[in-house]
Design an enzyme around this catalytic site. Structure first.
Site, PDB file in Angstrom:
ATOM      1  N   ASP A  82      12.638  11.726 -46.189  1.00 39.20           N
ATOM      2  CA  ASP A  82      12.043  12.832 -47.310  1.00 39.20           C
ATOM      3  C   ASP A  82      12.283  12.298 -48.039  1.00 39.20           C
ATOM      4  OD1 ASP A  82      10.072  14.724 -45.527  1.00 39.20           O
ATOM      5  OD2 ASP A  82      11.268  16.526 -45.536  1.00 39.20           O
ATOM      6  N   SER A 127       8.348   5.284 -46.496  1.00 43.92           N
ATOM      7  CA  SER A 127       6.958   4.776 -46.063  1.00 43.92           C
ATOM      8  C   SER A 127       6.074   5.036 -47.314  1.00 43.92           C
ATOM      9  CB  SER A 127       6.691   6.332 -45.059  1.00 43.92           C
ATOM     10  OG  SER A 127       7.908   6.449 -44.133  1.00 43.92           O
ATOM     11  N   GLY A 142      28.891  13.424   0.294  1.00 42.39           N
ATOM     12  CA  GLY A 142      28.178  14.291   0.172  1.00 42.39           C
ATOM     13  C   GLY A 142      28.574  16.011  -0.344  1.00 42.39           C
ATOM     14  N   GLY A 192      31.711  21.150   1.499  1.00 44.45           N
ATOM     15  CA  GLY A 192      31.668  22.112   1.992  1.00 44.45           C
ATOM     16  C   GLY A 192      30.386  21.483   3.218  1.00 44.45           C
ATOM     17  N   SER A 222      32.402  12.429  -4.475  1.00 41.55           N
ATOM     18  CA  SER A 222      31.737  11.114  -5.071  1.00 41.55           C
ATOM     19  C   SER A 222      30.596  11.525  -5.645  1.00 41.55           C
ATOM     20  CB  SER A 222      32.130  10.101  -4.191  1.00 41.55           C
ATOM     21  OG  SER A 222      32.159   9.990  -2.786  1.00 41.55           O
TER      22      SER A 222
END
Lengths: 327, 634
Positions: free
Chosen positions: B39, B43, B472, B475, B546
């Site tokens: 503002d 442009s 993975g 658990g 990981s």
């Protein structure tokens, strides 16, 4: 010619344009501005050749394509251009364009691929009964996507310039396309200095615009300085035209349906851009040599895309088409 | 028309064009950006400039009139902003998203202007525009004075080496053209610019909407004696830091059309070169002389900075893309560790230790930020400690590369000192950086030669060493399977060891938590330790969640081909959560544990693991046996 009556913002000496054939007077010294643009474009083309596995140059037979082909010869000299060129042929191009294309491919040793949307041909798609947008979408935009998919190109070099149109002004030199060939203007990759990120996943591709920073005037001056051959459609000649909606359309073959009472007239016209002949408006002009065309350019008050009928639907239409895969 | 007249006129046209071309060519080019807060009227200013310099074509004007009625914010008057806000989304929202390039020229100069977006979220697009600019027009709304974005943009201009700013104090019409307001903003800004290393500031009071002091001097501000914006742009001298450096050219492409020719194509980024000059290729250090500078218009006797050329050397040398050919006197330094400024441009934060692609010159290497020395608060210039860099943040960092490169500081040579970082998974350009200087650390720590090498250590154990990397969810059964594998290998007489995530966190990695950056460091240390153990000849089981692909990739790259075996222990999240052997999922779901993989932190599945073990489809015994079979099959 009305040149003398026009304002002369660039201080060019006012003289009538010539009406004899092209001249071969090219006595200009090496020049900094065009040389810099040339070097920048060559840098871009070499990046493409070095970093992509299967690049292509889109060749549309126009003046920008002529400049691209010339730059490609320079970029890889003394080797022949390692990147093939592809023309998407809508079957409605000016006849001269096709002859010019085949000859230039032979002369430069650049491999030429021509692709036409055969489904579109089978359906009889044409600019008259289907209208400009349907014809352009099927025979140009869809055809281009078909070809890119068929040959699995990972980079496609095009001749677009940022001074052509508002959404082009926003596009990167290396412009990313997803696997559906779509451009996402809201999340373009940042592009700093002349470091181009060329990494993509399988199926994705990049559109590359080596002429991004050239203006229309630069293109013409370069063509003049380097003595690059362009189709003579750019030069004013007596040609058969009809006037429709204020636009002059050349009757290039007998496929063009004429309204009752409509008779093609011979007018001295030239073209500022080249495309499908029914969709490319001519302008009346006496500029029948390259210097004369350039002189007209310097006082032109109409930008070149006006000759492309397809752009006039809405001012954001180019952006829409580009998002959908138009070049 | 008789022939003679025609020829005269033709010659006149040619002469006219030649003259024009000559002037077109010798006119200097100024590349500038317009930036500042949203503002502030960027442009509008640019549109006004194009309008005033008569760069608009009739059809563009007609389109502008139509657009002004449809989307305009000026009650149907010409809305110049619509000329440059080219994207439909921009016109609808009335904001600038991406940088727009415009071209215009006057009798004195040619201009390429990049109109940059003001919103903070589009800072990366502003940096894109600034990277190629000689000068910045920084707009300030006279009613608002300096804003955060004014400082941010000024900082980025300084970082990217822009030395000239035109401070455009806009909307003067809305403050009654008051001199005091202008003077106050000007002096505020001079303080900011000086802090950021911007030496040349020219301030102009203007109204883009009404055209005051844009292309001609304003009638409304008699107190102002300086140039209009356009006058300044036409006359300002931006010394193109004619580099003190000798010849430098990154090799972009090797030209080999046939057996008899090998040319090195690239753009000269510093100095000049002539046939006969002695050159060195870096980082390899091989020397030769220039035989020819080849172009389709004939060989050159000299090539200078900016030229795109192909160079043929006197000897056949092994030089490839990314190498730098340089003058042998005072060639660039070669190093693999640097200090650098980074502007982070991605929504995913920079994590120290994570490998990224780095493109510098024509070279692509892998780089890690080894340390963030500090983050810079772009509003206050304060240095703050940081463990990561978020979107739009600037940091001063140490950088480690996997290969040494020839480089210059950004200040001396943008082409050999500017770089980008690319995410290895998404391929996004995530950062822009500027190299400062090389760190000497690595230079002084040399590899100690050892007489007993890794092959000898493995041979005495009669085995092929390996790193078996189990990844993975928590658990999923990683440790259970790894434990079974080790037991059987041990029974068969193999030398093994086990690195378990939980156990390592009790010792070596006791100081690390579970944030993303700590997880990256956790994996980096474990990968380095397992490499030492593989060097010792052992078969190493690593059992770590990981979760990130890039860190597993980093671990893989430490090893020789075939040594690293990624084993994906694939158990659906619901099953892991149901088993919940340590009661962790329950706690995570209750919000008692943060950053728990699978709950509020992502797990990125391996794309091409050596083994993919689906625990629901086979017994743990069978799965362990598959691991052993694949190891023994080598």
């Amino acid at each position: 010619m009305a040149l003398a009556a026009m304002p002369d913002p660039n201080g060019i000496p006012r003289s009538d344009a010539a009406d004899i054939g092209n001249t071969d007077v090219h006595t200009l010294a090496a020049s900094s501005h065009l040389k810099r643009l040339e070097a920048e474009s060559i840098h871009v083309m070499r990046e493409v050749a070095a970093e992509f596995a299967n690049p292509v140059m889109l060749y549309s037979v126009g003046k920008d394509s002529s400049v691209l082909l010339h730059l490609m010869q320079k970029a890889f000299f003394p080797a022949p251009p390692p990147i093939p060129m592809m023309h998407v042929d809508t079957t409605w191009k000016f006849r001269e364009m096709i002859a010019f294309r085949d000859r230039r491919a032979k002369e430069t040793g650049c491999r030429l691929i021509v692709h036409t949307n055969q489904e579109g041909v089978a359906q009889g798609v044409n600019p008259f009964s289907h209208g400009a947008s349907v014809h352009t979408d099927i025979m140009k935009t869809q055809a281009l996507k078909q070809a890119l998919d068929k040959y699995k190109f990972d980079a496609a070099i095009g001749g677009a310039r940022r001074d052509e149109e508002k959404s082009r002004a926003k596009e990167r030199v290396f412009s990313f396309r997803n696997a559906q060939h779509r451009w996402d203007p809201k999340s373009q990759r940042p592009e700093l200095w002349n470091l181009y990120n060329t990494r993509i996943h399988k199926g994705e591709s990049v559109r590359v615009f080596p002429l991004s920073n050239w203006t229309e005037l630069d293109i013409w001056l370069y063509i003049y300085r380097e003595n690059i051959e362009v189709p003579s459609l750019y030069l004013a000649r007596e040609r058969p035209v009809v006037e429709r909606d204020g636009q002059l359309i050349m009757v290039d073959d007998d496929r063009m349906p004429l309204a009752p009472g409509e008779v093609p007239q011979m007018r001295k016209v030239r073209f500022r851009t080249l495309g499908c002949y029914p969709l490319t408006a001519a302008i009346e002009s006496d500029a029948d040599t390259l210097p004369a065309v350039i002189q007209e350019m310097l006082v032109a008050r109409t930008s070149e895309r006006q000759g492309r009928i397809i752009d006039q639907d809405a001012s954001a239409s180019m952006e829409k088409k580009k998002q959908e895969g138009y070049f | 028309m008789d022939l003679e007249t025609t020829e005269n006129q033709s010659t006149a046209a040619v002469t006219a064009i030649d003259d024009y071309l000559q002037r077109h060519e010798t006119k200097s080019l100024l590349r500038f950006i317009t930036c500042g807060s949203v503002d502030d009227g960027k442009s509008t200013l640019l549109g006004r400039l194009l309008y005033d310099t008569k760069l608009l074509f009739d059809d563009q004007l007609a389109a502008l009139e139509g657009d002004s009625l449809r989307h305009g914010t000026q009650n149907g008057e010409l809305d110049f902003a619509l000329l440059v806000d080219g994207l439909a989304a921009e016109q609808e929202q009335g904001i600038t998203i991406d940088v727009a390039y415009r071209f215009f020229s006057t009798d004195k100069r040619k201009f390429i202007v990049a109109d940059c977006p003001g919103h903070e979220q589009y800072t990366r697009n502003m940096a894109t525009g600034a990277s190629t600019a000689d000068l910045a027009v920084v707009l300030v709304d006279a009613r608002k004075g300096l804003l955060t974005q004014t400082r941010r943009h000024t900082y980025i201009c300084g970082l990217l080496g822009i030395r000239h700013v035109l401070l455009a104090v806009n909307k003067m019409d809305l403050v009654d053209y008051a001199q005091g307001t202008f003077k106050r903003i000007e002096s505020d800004y001079r303080v900011v610019a000086a802090q950021m290393g911007i030496e040349h500031v020219t301030a102009v009071p203007l109204s883009a909407l009404h055209g005051d002091n844009v292309s001609s001097r304003s009638q409304s501000m008699g107190w102002y004696n300086g140039p209009s914006l356009l006058e300044h742009l036409e006359t300002v001298q931006v010394e193109h830091a004619t580099s003190k450096l000798g010849f430098r050219m990154p090799v972009q492409w090797v030209c080999r059309p046939n057996q008899n020719f090998r040319g090195y194509a690239g753009q000269v980024v510093a100095g000049s070169i002539a046939p006969g000059d002695e050159v060195v290729a870096l980082p390899s250090g091989v020397r030769s002389r220039v035989a020819r500078i080849v172009t389709p218009d004939g060989d050159l006797t000299r090539a200078v900075t900016g030229d795109a050329v192909a160079i043929q050397l006197e000897d056949e040398r092994d030089i490839s893309r990314g190498d730098v050919i340089a003058a042998t006197s005072a060639p660039p330094q070669v190093a693999d560790q640097f200090t650098a400024h980074l502007l982070w441009m991605d929504s995913a934060a920079l994590l120290p230790g994570r490998p990224y692609w780095m493109k510098v010159g024509a070279r692509l290497v892998t780089a890690q930020v080894t340390e963030i020395k500090h983050r810079v608060d772009v509003n206050t210039q304060e240095k703050r400690p940081a463990k990561r860099l978020e979107l739009n943040e600037v940091g001063y960092c140490n950088l480690g590369l996997d290969h040494a490169i020839a480089f210059e500081s950004y200040e001396d040579c943008r082409e050999l000192g500017g770089f980008i970082l690319i995410d290895r998974q998404t391929n996004a350009t995530v950062a822009a950086g500027t190299l400062n200087f090389a760190l000497r650390r690595a230079d002084n720590i040399h590899w100690q030669h050892t007489d007993i090498d890794r092959t000898a250590r493995a041979r005495i154990k009669g085995q092929i060493p390996a790193c078996v990397w189990f990844t993975g969810l928590s658990g999923s059964g990683k440790s259970t399977i790894a434990n079974l594998v080790e037991k059987r290998l041990h029974a068969m007489g193999y030398h093994t060891t086990m690195l378990d995530g939980d156990n390592v966190r009790h010792g070596l990695n006791r100081d690390l938590g579970f944030t993303e950056e700590d997880r990256v460091e956790n994996i980096r240390r474990v990968a380095e330790v397992s490499k030492l153990m593989v060097d010792a000849g052992l078969i190493v089981m690593v059992s770590f969640i990981s979760p990130f692909r890039s860190e597993r990739g980093m671990a893989r790259r430490l090893f020789e081909d075939g040594e690293f075996r990624e084993v994906f222990v694939d158990t659906p999240l619901e099953v892991c959560a149901q088993r919940d052997p340590k009661g962790l999922y329950a706690k995570a779901r209750a919000g008692q544990i943060r950053n728990f993989t699978g709950i509020d932190s992502p797990y990125e599945q391996p794309e091409r693991p050596e083994l993919h073990l689906e625990t629901e489809k086979a017994s743990l015994d069978e799965l362990a046996q598959r691991v052993i079979d694949s190891l023994l099959a080598r």
